[in-house]
Design a protein around this motif. Structure first.
Motif, PDB file in Angstrom:
ATOM      1  N   ILE A  19       0.859  -1.192   0.000  1.00 26.23           N
ATOM      2  CA  ILE A  19       0.000   0.000   0.000  1.00 26.23           C
ATOM      3  C   ILE A  19       0.889   1.234   0.000  1.00 26.23           C
ATOM      4  N   ASP A  20       0.598   2.169  -0.865  1.00 24.72           N
ATOM      5  CA  ASP A  20       1.484   3.334  -1.004  1.00 24.72           C
ATOM      6  C   ASP A  20       0.649   4.613  -1.182  1.00 24.72           C
ATOM      7  N   ILE A  21       0.975   5.637  -0.396  1.00 27.48           N
ATOM      8  CA  ILE A  21       0.238   6.908  -0.482  1.00 27.48           C
ATOM      9  C   ILE A  21       0.600   7.592  -1.814  1.00 27.48           C
ATOM     10  N   ASP A  22      -0.421   8.118  -2.482  1.00 24.36           N
ATOM     11  CA  ASP A  22      -0.205   8.717  -3.803  1.00 24.36           C
ATOM     12  C   ASP A  22       0.401  10.115  -3.705  1.00 24.36           C
ATOM     13  N   HIS A  23       1.318  10.387  -4.603  1.00 25.56           N
ATOM     14  CA  HIS A  23       1.950  11.718  -4.703  1.00 25.56           C
ATOM     15  C   HIS A  23       2.354  12.261  -3.339  1.00 25.56           C
ATOM     16  N   PHE A  24       2.957  11.403  -2.551  1.00 26.40           N
ATOM     17  CA  PHE A  24       3.257  11.796  -1.177  1.00 26.40           C
ATOM     18  C   PHE A  24       4.349  12.858  -1.096  1.00 26.40           C
ATOM     19  N   LYS A  25       5.225  12.836  -2.065  1.00 27.91           N
ATOM     20  CA  LYS A  25       6.297  13.857  -2.081  1.00 27.91           C
ATOM     21  C   LYS A  25       5.674  15.253  -2.120  1.00 27.91           C
ATOM     22  N   LYS A  26       4.580  15.348  -2.885  1.00 29.84           N
ATOM     23  CA  LYS A  26       3.890  16.632  -2.998  1.00 29.84           C
ATOM     24  C   LYS A  26       3.273  17.055  -1.663  1.00 29.84           C
ATOM     25  N   VAL A  27       2.776  16.084  -0.903  1.00 33.92           N
ATOM     26  CA  VAL A  27       2.212  16.384   0.434  1.00 33.92           C
ATOM     27  C   VAL A  27       3.306  16.986   1.304  1.00 33.92           C
ATOM     28  N   ASN A  28       4.469  16.334   1.327  1.00 33.41           N
ATOM     29  CA  ASN A  28       5.607  16.846   2.109  1.00 33.41           C
ATOM     30  C   ASN A  28       6.023  18.233   1.631  1.00 33.41           C
ATOM     31  N   ASP A  29       6.130  18.359   0.314  1.00 28.97           N
ATOM     32  CA  ASP A  29       6.615  19.633  -0.257  1.00 28.97           C
ATOM     33  C   ASP A  29       5.632  20.772   0.004  1.00 28.97           C
ATOM     34  N   GLY A  32       4.658  20.249   4.445  1.00 22.57           N
ATOM     35  CA  GLY A  32       5.751  20.004   5.389  1.00 22.57           C
ATOM     36  C   GLY A  32       5.803  18.555   5.857  1.00 22.57           C
ATOM     37  N   HIS A  33       6.984  18.189   6.301  1.00 31.32           N
ATOM     38  CA  HIS A  33       7.273  16.812   6.705  1.00 31.32           C
ATOM     39  C   HIS A  33       6.412  16.356   7.889  1.00 31.32           C
ATOM     40  N   ALA A  34       6.179  17.280   8.846  1.00 29.59           N
ATOM     41  CA  ALA A  34       5.401  16.908  10.045  1.00 29.59           C
ATOM     42  C   ALA A  34       3.968  16.544   9.665  1.00 29.59           C
ATOM     43  N   VAL A  35       3.397  17.306   8.742  1.00 29.13           N
ATOM     44  CA  VAL A  35       2.034  17.002   8.272  1.00 29.13           C
ATOM     45  C   VAL A  35       2.054  15.674   7.501  1.00 29.13           C
ATOM     46  N   GLY A  36       3.110  15.480   6.722  1.00 28.94           N
ATOM     47  CA  GLY A  36       3.268  14.205   6.012  1.00 28.94           C
ATOM     48  C   GLY A  36       3.262  13.039   6.983  1.00 28.94           C
ATOM     49  N   ASP A  37       3.945  13.220   8.112  1.00 27.24           N
ATOM     50  CA  ASP A  37       3.985  12.167   9.130  1.00 27.24           C
ATOM     51  C   ASP A  37       2.586  11.855   9.676  1.00 27.24           C
ATOM     52  N   GLY A  61       9.455   0.795   4.194  1.00 28.96           N
ATOM     53  CA  GLY A  61      10.005   2.025   3.649  1.00 28.96           C
ATOM     54  C   GLY A  61       9.173   3.196   4.122  1.00 28.96           C
ATOM     55  N   GLY A  62       9.375   4.338   3.551  1.00 27.24           N
ATOM     56  CA  GLY A  62       8.787   5.589   4.025  1.00 27.24           C
ATOM     57  C   GLY A  62       7.276   5.631   4.088  1.00 27.24           C
ATOM     58  N   GLU A  63       6.637   5.743   2.928  1.00 28.81           N
ATOM     59  CA  GLU A  63       5.182   5.935   2.910  1.00 28.81           C
ATOM     60  C   GLU A  63       4.504   4.710   2.319  1.00 28.81           C
ATOM     61  N   ALA A 133      -1.345  -0.246 -10.362  1.00 27.84           N
ATOM     62  CA  ALA A 133      -2.318   0.687  -9.761  1.00 27.84           C
ATOM     63  C   ALA A 133      -1.848   2.126  -9.933  1.00 27.84           C
ATOM     64  N   LYS A 134      -0.548   2.338  -9.761  1.00 22.61           N
ATOM     65  CA  LYS A 134       0.018   3.687  -9.920  1.00 22.61           C
ATOM     66  C   LYS A 134      -0.093   4.114 -11.384  1.00 22.61           C
ATOM     67  N   ARG A 135       0.319   3.243 -12.252  1.00 20.87           N
ATOM     68  CA  ARG A 135       0.326   3.576 -13.685  1.00 20.87           C
ATOM     69  C   ARG A 135      -1.097   3.747 -14.214  1.00 20.87           C
ATOM     70  N   GLY A 137      -3.475   5.196 -12.848  1.00 22.02           N
ATOM     71  CA  GLY A 137      -4.109   6.435 -12.412  1.00 22.02           C
ATOM     72  C   GLY A 137      -4.160   6.634 -10.903  1.00 22.02           C
ATOM     73  N   ARG A 138      -3.635   5.691 -10.126  1.00 19.55           N
ATOM     74  CA  ARG A 138      -3.605   5.774  -8.645  1.00 19.55           C
ATOM     75  C   ARG A 138      -5.013   5.693  -8.053  1.00 19.55           C
ATOM     76  N   ASN A 139      -5.101   5.798  -6.698  1.00 22.51           N
ATOM     77  CA  ASN A 139      -6.376   5.696  -5.978  1.00 22.51           C
ATOM     78  C   ASN A 139      -7.157   4.453  -6.414  1.00 22.51           C
TER      79      ASN A 139
HETATM   80  N1  LIG Z   1       6.836  12.964   6.060  1.00 19.40           N
HETATM   81  C1  LIG Z   1       7.500  11.852   5.749  1.00 19.40           C
HETATM   82  N2  LIG Z   1       7.890  11.669   4.467  1.00 19.40           N
HETATM   83  C2  LIG Z   1       8.553  10.517   4.157  1.00 19.40           C
HETATM   84  C3  LIG Z   1       8.826   9.538   5.112  1.00 19.40           C
HETATM   85  N3  LIG Z   1       9.489   8.511   4.481  1.00 19.40           N
HETATM   86  C4  LIG Z   1       9.598   8.854   3.181  1.00 19.40           C
HETATM   87  N4  LIG Z   1       9.028  10.068   2.952  1.00 19.40           N
HETATM   88  C5  LIG Z   1       8.914  10.781   1.679  1.00 19.40           C
HETATM   89  O1  LIG Z   1       7.993  10.113   0.860  1.00 19.40           O
HETATM   90  C6  LIG Z   1       8.186  10.540  -0.490  1.00 19.40           C
HETATM   91  C7  LIG Z   1       7.983   9.362  -1.419  1.00 19.40           C
HETATM   92  O2  LIG Z   1       7.821   9.860  -2.672  1.00 19.40           O
HETATM   93  P1  LIG Z   1       7.942   8.972  -3.991  1.00 19.40           P
HETATM   94  O3  LIG Z   1       8.222   7.554  -3.642  1.00 19.40           O
HETATM   95  O4  LIG Z   1       8.874   9.671  -4.904  1.00 19.40           O
HETATM   96  O5  LIG Z   1       6.565   8.953  -4.644  1.00 19.40           O
HETATM   97  P2  LIG Z   1       5.227   9.769  -4.467  1.00 19.40           P
HETATM   98  O6  LIG Z   1       5.457  11.249  -4.450  1.00 19.40           O
HETATM   99  O7  LIG Z   1       4.500   9.203  -3.271  1.00 19.40           O
HETATM  100  O8  LIG Z   1       4.453   9.439  -5.778  1.00 19.40           O
HETATM  101  P3  LIG Z   1       3.786   8.063  -6.227  1.00 19.40           P
HETATM  102  O9  LIG Z   1       4.202   6.989  -5.255  1.00 19.40           O
HETATM  103  O10 LIG Z   1       4.305   7.830  -7.588  1.00 19.40           O
HETATM  104  O11 LIG Z   1       2.313   8.307  -6.209  1.00 19.40           O
HETATM  105  C8  LIG Z   1       9.600  11.120  -0.552  1.00 19.40           C
HETATM  106  O12 LIG Z   1       9.492  12.489  -0.761  1.00 19.40           O
HETATM  107  C9  LIG Z   1      10.167  10.830   0.853  1.00 19.40           C
HETATM  108  O13 LIG Z   1      11.000  11.876   1.311  1.00 19.40           O
HETATM  109  C10 LIG Z   1       8.416   9.773   6.461  1.00 19.40           C
HETATM  110  O14 LIG Z   1       8.616   8.963   7.366  1.00 19.40           O
HETATM  111  N5  LIG Z   1       7.760  10.931   6.712  1.00 19.40           N
END
Ligand SMILES: Nc1nc2c(ncn2[C@@H]2O[C@H](COP(=O)(O)OP(=O)(O)OP(=O)(O)O)[C@@H](O)[C@H]2O)c(=O)[nH]1
Length: 143
Positions: A19-29, A32-37, A61-63, A133-135, A137-139
């Motif tokens: 399971i993987d959150i979609d466009h999560f990098k954009k959420v962080n960017d 912010g990282h704390a909200v991403g958490d 892994g991360g998300e 699933a990602k390719r 269209g996600r969700n």
């Molecule tokens: N806030 C937070 N961010 C994390 C953590 N671990 C990883 N990340 C971030 O998660 C993001 C993962 O992004 P990608 O794998 O590039 O993909 P994505 O933006 O989710 O896009 P898709 O998976 O293609 O939908 C990166 O920006 C990591 O820095 C964490 O523990 N906390």
């Protein structure tokens, strides 16, 4: 992956999902990282709430999360994941006055649907389904 080995040996079906959150990098960017958490933690909570106590939930892994559902058929596993996906898409997160939503994608495989010799690589197969699933269209949940 002891659970997969056990399932193979004792001949019960097991569903493995990534399971993987979609466009999560954009959420962080954007927020912010704390909200991403907070978003990551909400997925963990949701999985704990909606899956059985005997199911295995791990952060991969991360998300990304890996779940293993023992004694589970493909149809049932898909329904559970689809329910989690749907529920997560309706959650609203906040940062100050801004409200936003996230989605997740999942890839799953049921041991009953793969050849004997492929049972050891259920995780790889689930990851390939996640990629679809990602390719696609996600969700969404792919198997
Ligand atoms: N806030 C937070 N961010 C994390 C953590 N671990 C990883 N990340 C971030 O998660 C993001 C993962 O992004 P990608 O794998 O590039 O993909 P994505 O933006 O989710 O896009 P898709 O998976 O293609 O939908 C990166 O920006 C990591 O820095 C964490 O523990 N906390």
């Amino acid at each position: 992956m002891n659970e997969i080995t056990r399932a193979n040996r004792q001949q019960y079906t097991v569903v493995v999902a990534m399971i993987d959150i979609d466009h999560f990098k954009k959420v962080n960017d954007t927020y912010g990282h704390a909200v991403g958490d907070v978003v990551i933690a909400s997925v963990a909570t949701l999985l704990r709430q909606r899956l059985r106590q005997t199911d295995i939930i791990g952060r991969y892994g991360g998300e990304e999360f890996l779940v293993v559902l023992p004694y589970c058929e493909a149809e049932d596993g898909w329904k559970k994941l689809e329910n989690i996906r749907e529920y997560f898409s309706r959650l609203r997160f906040r940062q100050g006055d801004i409200e936003f939503a996230c989605t997740l994608s999942a890839g799953m495989v049921c041991s009953a649907d793969v050849l004997d010799e492929e049972r050891e690589r259920l995780l790889v197969t689930a990851d390939e389904a996640l990629y679809r699933a990602k390719r696609g269209g996600r969700n969404q949940v792919c198997q």
